[in-house]
Design an enzyme around this catalytic site. Structure first.
Site, PDB file in Angstrom:
ATOM      1  N   ASP A 270     -34.514 -28.850  -0.122  1.00  0.00           N
ATOM      2  CA  ASP A 270     -34.294 -27.435   0.188  1.00  0.00           C
ATOM      3  C   ASP A 270     -33.620 -26.805  -1.034  1.00  0.00           C
ATOM      4  O   ASP A 270     -32.436 -27.001  -1.274  1.00  0.00           O
ATOM      5  CB  ASP A 270     -33.401 -27.333   1.435  1.00  0.00           C
ATOM      6  CG  ASP A 270     -32.919 -25.912   1.708  1.00  0.00           C
ATOM      7  OD1 ASP A 270     -33.265 -24.997   0.936  1.00  0.00           O
ATOM      8  OD2 ASP A 270     -32.183 -25.726   2.695  1.00  0.00           O
TER       9      ASP A 270
ATOM     10  N   GLN B 107     -30.789 -22.496  -2.464  1.00  0.00           N
ATOM     11  CA  GLN B 107     -29.601 -22.070  -3.218  1.00  0.00           C
ATOM     12  C   GLN B 107     -29.643 -22.542  -4.663  1.00  0.00           C
ATOM     13  O   GLN B 107     -28.638 -22.421  -5.377  1.00  0.00           O
ATOM     14  CB  GLN B 107     -28.339 -22.627  -2.534  1.00  0.00           C
ATOM     15  CG  GLN B 107     -28.140 -22.171  -1.107  1.00  0.00           C
ATOM     16  CD  GLN B 107     -27.796 -20.694  -0.999  1.00  0.00           C
ATOM     17  OE1 GLN B 107     -27.342 -20.080  -1.970  1.00  0.00           O
ATOM     18  NE2 GLN B 107     -28.047 -20.094   0.157  1.00  0.00           N
TER      19      GLN B 107
END
Length: 415
Positions: A209, A212
């Site tokens: 993921d 960020q």
């Protein structure tokens, strides 16, 4: 102003002129925007690109034979090529546009997970995951009677790699974790984590993921060796409603569609349906063309600013803000990893994070309060939530000074 950034010294004052919202006021006070981990602000080049699309060539794509449809189709495909180069994918067919990181993870869980996870298999995530990288795997485990395992974090908010090694087993089928924590700012050693998984079993699928990460640090998916890498446009100065799923082509070819209808279909009869080629097989319905156009412009902007300068500016902000906060009695910083990006979560002794956030807003300062969609992580640290400040490269030390003064006053009033 964007053109002047190329090959020049990183000038924050010049950069700020590209972001019109940074010149706005809240109750007569200049906006200080410290909620960039939730969503970033948009430069004029992104705003203008979307406006240009709607003003000059708004149309549906791939099937129109008229000029503006052809132009829109080219812009959509060019955006995919730009993403491919941005993360150094091997092939533009490995880039699937989704609604965002959350949909990308769900797509993987359904299209890959349902066909590859069997009863008794194991999926590994970490204790610092966003809910979007927890719940899809919980649902998959329930459907397939599989087991979800969790890598713990230490008191500094770093993954305990020795515990991860113990969790890897012959039953492990998927490892999924964040590149950078949205709550702590911890930069995880994802290359090492992927390497360890592949050494255990090269068929373990690793999902990263990167929501960020991609706008803070250079990402090279081939160098990392990730099977899947996902991120959202709106956190990297692009529009909301579009995100990216990177997946190696051979895996995408073997996966079943997540949704059906629209351009994901090659031919249809009442006897059966043939699916389109990748990546269109996974892009059902009318695509988010304006989102792709805006994402493309955002990548251009990041490239013009330069990731090296972005990282340097954000690190200076992180160091300065950390130093200032440590000088305030009663402040406890949650997440003190050796490798961090520009995110600081903290608690104030005896005070509610929500109350602090409301008080800061009266000074024009936008911060995030609460659990940040990482409730298990908050439980790990024994807290109800934090105040989180998160920086982008357009933030300044003078904004941090304004924030620190407002925070001190808020703490005095609330006590």
């Amino acid at each position: 102003m964007q053109d002047t950034l190329v090959n020049k010294i990183f000038e924050v004052d010049e950069i700020r002129k590209d972001f019109p919202i940074l010149n706005t006021e809240v109750d007569g006070k200049p906006l200080v925007y410290f909620d960039n981990a939730a969503t970033s602000q948009k430069p004029l080049s992104v705003i203008n690109a979307i406006s240009d699309y709607y003003s000059n060539y708004n149309s549906n794509i791939h099937r129109g034979v008229y000029s503006i449809s052809i132009k829109a189709s080219e812009a959509y495909e060019n955006a995919k090529q730009k993403v491919k180069e941005f993360i150094n994918a091997n092939d533009h067919r490995e880039i699937v546009f989704t609604k965002g990181t959350t949909e990308s993870v769900n797509l993987i869980a359904y299209s890959y997970g349902l066909n590859n996870v069997k009863p008794g298999d194991e999926i590994i995530i970490s204790e610092m995951e966003h809910h979007s990288n927890i719940v899809p795997w919980q649902v998959l485990c329930e459907k397939k009677n599989a087991l979800l395992k969790v890598i713990p974090v230490n008191d500094d908010g770093e993954l305990i790699i020795e515990e991860y090694k113990k969790l890897l087993s012959d039953k492990t089928k998927i490892v999924s974790l964040c590149h950078i924590s949205n709550s702590l700012g911890t930069i995880n050693p994802v290359k090492e984590i992927i390497k360890l998984a592949k050494e255990k079993n090269r068929d373990i699928a690793v999902v990263i993921d990167g929501a960020q990460a991609v706008h803070h640090t250079k990402v090279d998916v081939q160098e990392l060796g990730a099977d899947f890498y996902v991120f959202s446009s709106h956190k990297m100065y692009g529009p909301m409603g579009i995100g990216v799923l990177y997946c190696r082509a051979e895996l995408l070819e073997a996966m079943e569609p997540y949704q059906t209808g629209g351009d994901m279909i090659s031919s249809v009869s009442f006897e059966g349906t043939k699916y389109n080629e990748i990546p269109m097989k996974f892009e059902a319905g009318t695509p988010n063309v304006e989102g792709a156009v805006g994402l493309s412009a955002a990548i251009d902007y990041i490239a013009a600013a330069g990731l090296e300068g972005i990282q340097r500016q954000e690190q200076e902000l992180l160091d300065y803000a950390t130093q200032q906060l440590r000088m305030i009695n009663g402040i406890r910083i949650i997440g003190t990893a050796k490798l961090k990006t520009g995110v600081i979560s903290f608690t104030a002794e005896g005070l509610n994070a929500f109350d602090i956030g409301v008080m800061l807003d009266t000074n024009g300062i936008a911060v995030r309060t609460g659990q940040h969609c990482t409730e298990p992580l908050m439980n790990r640290f024994g807290i109800a939530g934090t105040v989180r400040i998160s920086f982008a490269f357009y933030n300044t030390k003078s904004e941090i000074d304004v924030f620190v003064n407002a925070l001190r006053k808020a703490m005095e009033i609330l006590h």
